[in-house]
Design a protein around this motif. Structure first.
Motif, PDB file in Angstrom:
ATOM      1  N   VAL A  90     107.319 -47.767  29.493  1.00 24.07           N
ATOM      2  CA  VAL A  90     107.166 -46.764  30.470  1.00 24.07           C
ATOM      3  C   VAL A  90     107.585 -45.487  29.551  1.00 24.07           C
ATOM      4  CG1 VAL A  90     107.498 -45.645  32.506  1.00 24.07           C
ATOM      5  CG2 VAL A  90     107.175 -48.142  32.258  1.00 24.07           C
ATOM      6  N   THR A  91     106.914 -44.418  29.360  1.00 21.11           N
ATOM      7  CA  THR A  91     107.403 -43.167  28.602  1.00 21.11           C
ATOM      8  C   THR A  91     107.102 -42.071  29.302  1.00 21.11           C
ATOM      9  OG1 THR A  91     107.224 -42.168  26.516  1.00 21.11           O
ATOM     10  CG2 THR A  91     105.017 -42.938  27.565  1.00 21.11           C
ATOM     11  N   GLN A  92     108.044 -41.190  29.008  1.00 25.71           N
ATOM     12  CA  GLN A  92     108.114 -39.663  29.886  1.00 25.71           C
ATOM     13  C   GLN A  92     107.585 -38.867  28.778  1.00 25.71           C
ATOM     14  OE1 GLN A  92     112.616 -39.928  30.242  1.00 25.71           O
ATOM     15  NE2 GLN A  92     112.137 -39.085  32.240  1.00 25.71           N
ATOM     16  N   ASN A  93     107.149 -39.442  27.704  1.00 22.65           N
ATOM     17  CA  ASN A  93     106.637 -38.648  26.575  1.00 22.65           C
ATOM     18  C   ASN A  93     105.157 -38.245  26.694  1.00 22.65           C
ATOM     19  OD1 ASN A  93     109.435 -38.455  25.842  1.00 22.65           O
ATOM     20  ND2 ASN A  93     108.916 -40.253  23.970  1.00 22.65           N
ATOM     21  N   VAL A  94     104.832 -36.956  26.255  1.00 21.53           N
ATOM     22  CA  VAL A  94     103.163 -36.867  26.386  1.00 21.53           C
ATOM     23  C   VAL A  94     102.700 -36.698  25.209  1.00 21.53           C
ATOM     24  CG1 VAL A  94     103.676 -35.688  28.612  1.00 21.53           C
ATOM     25  CG2 VAL A  94     103.715 -34.336  26.324  1.00 21.53           C
ATOM     26  N   ASP A  95     103.187 -36.901  24.222  1.00 23.05           N
ATOM     27  CA  ASP A  95     102.855 -36.696  22.663  1.00 23.05           C
ATOM     28  C   ASP A  95     101.882 -37.700  22.023  1.00 23.05           C
ATOM     29  OD1 ASP A  95     104.456 -38.671  21.495  1.00 23.05           O
ATOM     30  OD2 ASP A  95     106.419 -37.433  21.816  1.00 23.05           O
ATOM     31  N   GLY A  96     101.839 -38.982  22.856  1.00 26.22           N
ATOM     32  CA  GLY A  96     100.787 -39.719  22.062  1.00 26.22           C
ATOM     33  C   GLY A  96     101.357 -40.638  21.034  1.00 26.22           C
ATOM     34  N   GLY A 122     101.775 -37.984  31.977  1.00 29.26           N
ATOM     35  CA  GLY A 122     100.465 -37.698  31.318  1.00 29.26           C
ATOM     36  C   GLY A 122     100.352 -37.678  29.675  1.00 29.26           C
ATOM     37  N   SER A 123      99.435 -36.697  29.284  1.00 26.43           N
ATOM     38  CA  SER A 123      99.196 -36.837  27.873  1.00 26.43           C
ATOM     39  C   SER A 123      98.829 -35.443  27.546  1.00 26.43           C
ATOM     40  CB  SER A 123      98.400 -38.040  27.404  1.00 26.43           C
ATOM     41  OG  SER A 123      97.794 -37.914  26.142  1.00 26.43           O
ATOM     42  N   LEU A 124      99.397 -35.249  26.339  1.00 25.00           N
ATOM     43  CA  LEU A 124      98.889 -33.828  25.604  1.00 25.00           C
ATOM     44  C   LEU A 124      97.410 -33.928  25.231  1.00 25.00           C
ATOM     45  CD1 LEU A 124     101.490 -32.824  22.797  1.00 25.00           C
ATOM     46  CD2 LEU A 124     100.865 -31.449  24.779  1.00 25.00           C
ATOM     47  N   TRP A 125      96.926 -35.108  25.014  1.00 25.72           N
ATOM     48  CA  TRP A 125      95.486 -35.340  24.492  1.00 25.72           C
ATOM     49  C   TRP A 125      94.695 -35.858  25.389  1.00 25.72           C
ATOM     50  CZ3 TRP A 125      95.860 -33.734  19.724  1.00 25.72           C
ATOM     51  CH2 TRP A 125      97.194 -33.945  18.931  1.00 25.72           C
ATOM     52  N   ARG A 126      94.886 -35.533  26.867  1.00 25.17           N
ATOM     53  CA  ARG A 126      93.852 -35.768  28.048  1.00 25.17           C
ATOM     54  C   ARG A 126      93.828 -34.478  28.432  1.00 25.17           C
ATOM     55  NH1 ARG A 126      91.183 -40.267  29.169  1.00 25.17           N
ATOM     56  NH2 ARG A 126      91.787 -40.278  31.277  1.00 25.17           N
ATOM     57  N   ASN A 127      92.594 -34.194  29.098  1.00 25.44           N
ATOM     58  CA  ASN A 127      92.140 -32.817  29.952  1.00 25.44           C
ATOM     59  C   ASN A 127      91.923 -33.482  31.253  1.00 25.44           C
ATOM     60  OD1 ASN A 127      92.332 -31.546  27.476  1.00 25.44           O
ATOM     61  ND2 ASN A 127      90.136 -31.032  27.613  1.00 25.44           N
ATOM     62  N   ALA A 128      92.334 -32.559  32.458  1.00 30.14           N
ATOM     63  CA  ALA A 128      92.087 -33.058  33.677  1.00 30.14           C
ATOM     64  C   ALA A 128      91.354 -31.779  34.319  1.00 30.14           C
ATOM     65  CB  ALA A 128      93.272 -33.409  34.440  1.00 30.14           C
ATOM     66  N   CYS A 129      90.180 -32.118  35.017  1.00 26.91           N
ATOM     67  CA  CYS A 129      89.633 -31.001  35.960  1.00 26.91           C
ATOM     68  C   CYS A 129      90.523 -30.497  36.869  1.00 26.91           C
ATOM     69  CB  CYS A 129      88.257 -31.437  36.514  1.00 26.91           C
ATOM     70  SG  CYS A 129      87.271 -30.264  37.482  1.00 26.91           S
ATOM     71  N   ASP A 149      89.505 -37.648  27.360  1.00 23.42           N
ATOM     72  CA  ASP A 149      90.279 -37.656  26.072  1.00 23.42           C
ATOM     73  C   ASP A 149      89.624 -36.362  25.445  1.00 23.42           C
ATOM     74  OD1 ASP A 149      91.834 -39.877  26.251  1.00 23.42           O
ATOM     75  OD2 ASP A 149      90.347 -40.993  25.226  1.00 23.42           O
ATOM     76  N   ASP A 150      90.920 -35.625  24.501  1.00 20.32           N
ATOM     77  CA  ASP A 150      90.380 -34.330  24.109  1.00 20.32           C
ATOM     78  C   ASP A 150      91.594 -33.879  22.720  1.00 20.32           C
ATOM     79  OD1 ASP A 150      89.418 -31.881  23.390  1.00 20.32           O
ATOM     80  OD2 ASP A 150      90.701 -30.700  24.841  1.00 20.32           O
ATOM     81  N   ASP A 151      90.888 -34.191  21.620  1.00 20.24           N
ATOM     82  CA  ASP A 151      91.927 -33.790  20.594  1.00 20.24           C
ATOM     83  C   ASP A 151      91.762 -32.679  19.953  1.00 20.24           C
ATOM     84  OD1 ASP A 151      89.588 -34.500  19.219  1.00 20.24           O
ATOM     85  OD2 ASP A 151      90.256 -36.090  18.116  1.00 20.24           O
ATOM     86  N   ALA A 152      90.970 -31.760  20.702  1.00 18.78           N
ATOM     87  CA  ALA A 152      90.767 -30.295  20.039  1.00 18.78           C
ATOM     88  C   ALA A 152      91.926 -29.767  19.654  1.00 18.78           C
ATOM     89  CB  ALA A 152      89.765 -29.695  20.884  1.00 18.78           C
ATOM     90  N   ARG A 164      85.572 -26.891  30.246  1.00 20.47           N
ATOM     91  CA  ARG A 164      85.112 -27.063  31.330  1.00 20.47           C
ATOM     92  C   ARG A 164      84.776 -28.594  31.754  1.00 20.47           C
ATOM     93  NH1 ARG A 164      84.745 -22.417  34.736  1.00 20.47           N
ATOM     94  NH2 ARG A 164      85.030 -20.849  33.687  1.00 20.47           N
ATOM     95  N   CYS A 165      84.976 -28.861  33.066  1.00 18.18           N
ATOM     96  CA  CYS A 165      84.576 -30.295  33.558  1.00 18.18           C
ATOM     97  C   CYS A 165      82.990 -30.329  33.490  1.00 18.18           C
ATOM     98  CB  CYS A 165      84.944 -30.298  34.930  1.00 18.18           C
ATOM     99  SG  CYS A 165      84.401 -32.019  35.736  1.00 18.18           S
TER     100      CYS A 165
END
Ligand code: ZN
Length: 252
Positions: A107-113, A128-135, A143-146, A154-155
């Motif tokens: 279980v991680t508190q880190n969002v860096d992947g 959550g994750s730096l590498w995810r987008n949520a509407c 997933d989004d690695d841009a 946009r969703c």
């Protein structure tokens, strides 16, 4: 290098003899890979404190600004590499899946992947994750690695703005992650706490609930001021070493 590290033999045998291990990782593990800890060292970006950027209100006020901050964080993290602690935990999870090591859950508190990049198959991400987008409207995730968005994303479903898929101040832990974490805590007879002061709720509550049922707690933290005594913040085994040194020695 770990020969003679106080507590290491006890920690290794507690880990190896466990029926189920909860590993809780935090910012200290990422810091050893060079990921800046925004809570430390001032926490400012473009004269704004991160607590003014990591909120739904900030996003509503200036989505471009918030996205630019997160895209810069993605760019920074992309240049960082998983370290020996990330790799050892990923290797443990893979051996455990093959029945060759005690089972458990990270279980991680880190969002860096970085756990995922090290090959960890099923880390529970509390924040959550730096590498995810949520509407921002319907909650759909992807997933989004841009590293740049000339236009704000946009969703695909409803057309509303997407936001970074991380948990902001004032927001709850995602339900699925909270459930997976509390399930792991309820099964654990050994808890390994790495790179987190452990005083941040709800993560600290996971450790306390497992400890109160009799789980052994192993803490990895090089900070001499850490904890409230010889046995760390949770009264278990305190390994005073960096994660990259201590974690491979415990789980390897
Ligand atoms: Zn949507």
């Amino acid at each position: 290098m770990t020969h003679g590290l106080p507590g290491i033999d006890e920690a290794r045998s507690a880990f190896r003899g466990a029926r189920f291990v909860l590993v809780l990782s935090g910012a200290g593990v990422s810091a050893e890979s060079g990921v800046p800890t925004f809570r430390g060292a001032g926490g400012y970006w473009r004269q704004r404190h991160f607590s003014e950027l990591a909120t739904p209100e900030a996003f509503a006020r200036d989505a471009r600004l918030v996205w630019d901050w997160y895209l810069e964080r993605r760019t920074t993290v992309k240049l960082c590499q998983p370290n020996a602690a990330h790799r050892a935990l990923a290797a443990w999870a893979q051996r455990a899946a093959a029945g060759e090591a005690p089972p458990g859950r990270l279980v991680t508190q880190n969002v860096d992947g970085l756990h995922e990049r090290a090959g960890h198959p099923d880390a529970v991400r509390l924040h959550g994750s730096l590498w995810r987008n949520a509407c921002s409207r319907c909650g759909a995730e992807r997933d989004d690695d841009a590293l740049r968005h000339d236009e704000l994303p946009r969703c695909a479903g409803c057309g509303a703005l997407e936001r970074p898929g991380v948990v902001w101040f004032g927001e709850a832990i995602p339900r699925e992650a909270a459930a997976a974490a509390s399930d792991a805590a309820s099964r654990a007879d050994c808890v390994l706490v790495v790179g987190t002061a452990g005083v941040v709720y709800p993560a600290a509550g996971l450790v306390e609930s497992a400890r109160d049922r009799g789980a052994r707690v192993i803490e990895v933290n090089p900070d001499e001021d850490y904890g409230r005594g010889e046995r760390g913040a949770f009264g278990g085994i305190w390994l005073r070493a960096g994660a990259g040194i201590a974690v491979p020695a415990v789980v390897g």
